[in-house]
Design a protein around this motif. Structure first.
Motif: not given
Length: 411
Positions: A140-141, A145-148, A153-160
């Motif tokens: 998901q470039s 990738p990180f948003a509040t 709280a910070v959540q990760y919106n990308g993938d592995t």
């Protein structure tokens, strides 16, 4: 056999044409420096040259992929170096915040510095390559990738996902790392984390957990030390509970608590000091289960430093929060350093593959030269030979042209 005048002319012209063609072929070879001008010149060598040319083109593509991989990994390495520096700054501030001489205002000031480092860390986690491609977002470039989220709280919106580049014949190399594995993970070798729930009301504090026997059957389990006053003796006791069991079960019978005495359990050692209140507890969790989100850890420290400290229980709660944060930050630092080492290893591998690729290119060039390149000494000799043959054919034709019966009749 009767030879007509027309046949003499035709054969003479054919001979000169063939000699001119041969001479032109040698001239083209000399002009291009190539022995093989068309596949018919040497079908076997032409076929082999085509194979080598194709292999060389593939090798050049590997070199291009290695160059791109090296660019991506270099940018990631530089970013991770800044991440390591930021984490170390956070650790320094956490240790500073534990000083007993600080006032509430001083701790609030430290919290402000931590907030700045938190923002810097978040910015580094959302780094991009300058072309809008976020390096820690996985596949998901195109988005940060990180948003509040709404709760702060910070959540990760990308993938592995990892972009794999074919850098050699049998080697696909990850050209980056996803944000979850960098900022929200710990290594499998990370040590236990001790923590105290916010509901504790006593003044007990704990040391860092050390591993004494990783072969213990309970090692790796989620444990807790539950404190309670004995109904029989009136003494404070603790009991070790295996929280991994279903339902949670006591590991040993209640033991009398002595402040400052090491507690040995499940291959672990921890020292608890102070006076716990009835119902207080201390959790001993494997690092992977204790919360691996580096942003949440820093935010917890900031929140703890903003709370006024008025009682001994408040001081104990702050000391425990800082001890837990320090252990988690150490685990996060080890994880980032491990990823950074992996990036460095991949870059070293690329250097080695570049050397191999360069040698392979040299071999291909030498092979093609042997198949295609012209031997100038031999070609020049052929040139003069064919030039002489052409001149001889022309002179012979001139002489044959004079052999005509009508010439004698007219005389």
């Amino acid at each position: 056999m009767r030879v007509s005048s027309s046949m003499l002319y035709q054969q003479g012209l054919a001979s000169m044409t063939n000699q001119q063609s041969s001479l032109l072929h040698v001239q083209q070879q000399l002009g291009t420096g190539r022995r093989i001008l068309t596949p018919s010149d040497d079908p076997v060598a032409a076929s082999r040259a085509l194979e080598v040319t194709q292999a060389s083109a593939v090798n050049d593509q590997y070199a291009t992929s290695r160059k791109q991989a090296n660019i991506n990994l270099s940018m990631e390495s530089n970013t991770l170096t800044s991440v390591v520096t930021t984490i170390q700054n956070i650790q320094t501030l956490v240790v500073q915040a534990g000083s007993g001489s600080l006032s509430d205002a001083d701790r609030a000031s430290v919290a402000t510095e931590l907030q700045d480092n938190y923002n810097q860390l978040l910015g580094l986690a959302n780094s991009n390559d300058g072309n809008g491609v976020y390096m820690f977002a996985g596949y998901q470039s195109a988005t940060p990738p990180f948003a509040t989220n709404a709760s702060g709280a910070v959540q990760y919106n990308g993938d592995t996902g990892q972009q794999l580049l074919q850098v050699d014949v049998a080697r696909q190399m990850p050209a980056g790392d996803d944000g979850r594995s960098v900022f929200m993970s710990v290594q499998g070798t990370a040590t236990y984390v001790a923590s105290a729930p916010a509901a504790n009301t006593g003044t007990a504090t704990y040391s860092a957990v050390t591993v004494t026997d990783p072969t213990n059957p309970l090692y790796g389990h989620n444990l807790s030390l539950n404190f309670a006053t004995s109904a029989t003796t009136g003494k404070m006791q603790y009991q070790v509970i295996d929280q991994s069991a279903v339902p949670p079960a006591a590991v040993v019978a209640p033991v009398d608590y002595v402040s400052g005495t090491g507690i040995q359990v499940a291959g672990l050692s921890i020292t608890v000091s102070g006076t716990p209140a009835n119902g207080d507890s201390v959790s001993l969790q494997p690092a992977q289960q204790a919360g691996t989100d580096i942003f949440a850890n820093v935010q917890n420290v900031i929140n703890a430093l903003k709370k006024p400290v008025a009682t001994d229980a408040d001081r104990a709660a702050l000391a425990n929060a800082l001890a837990t944060a320090n252990r988690k930050m150490s685990n996060s630092l080890d994880n980032v350093s491990t990823v950074q080492s992996s990036v460095g290893s991949r870059m070293q591998e690329l250097d080695a593959l570049n050397t191999i690729g360069s040698n392979r290119t040299l071999n291909y060039t030498q092979t093609l030269s042997g198949l295609q390149d012209l031997d100038y000494y031999s070609a020049i000799t052929q040139y003069y030979q064919k030039q002489t043959a052409l001149q001889a054919a022309q002179q012979s034709f001139m002489q044959i042209q004079g052999m005509n019966l009508f010439k004698y009749l007219q005389g």
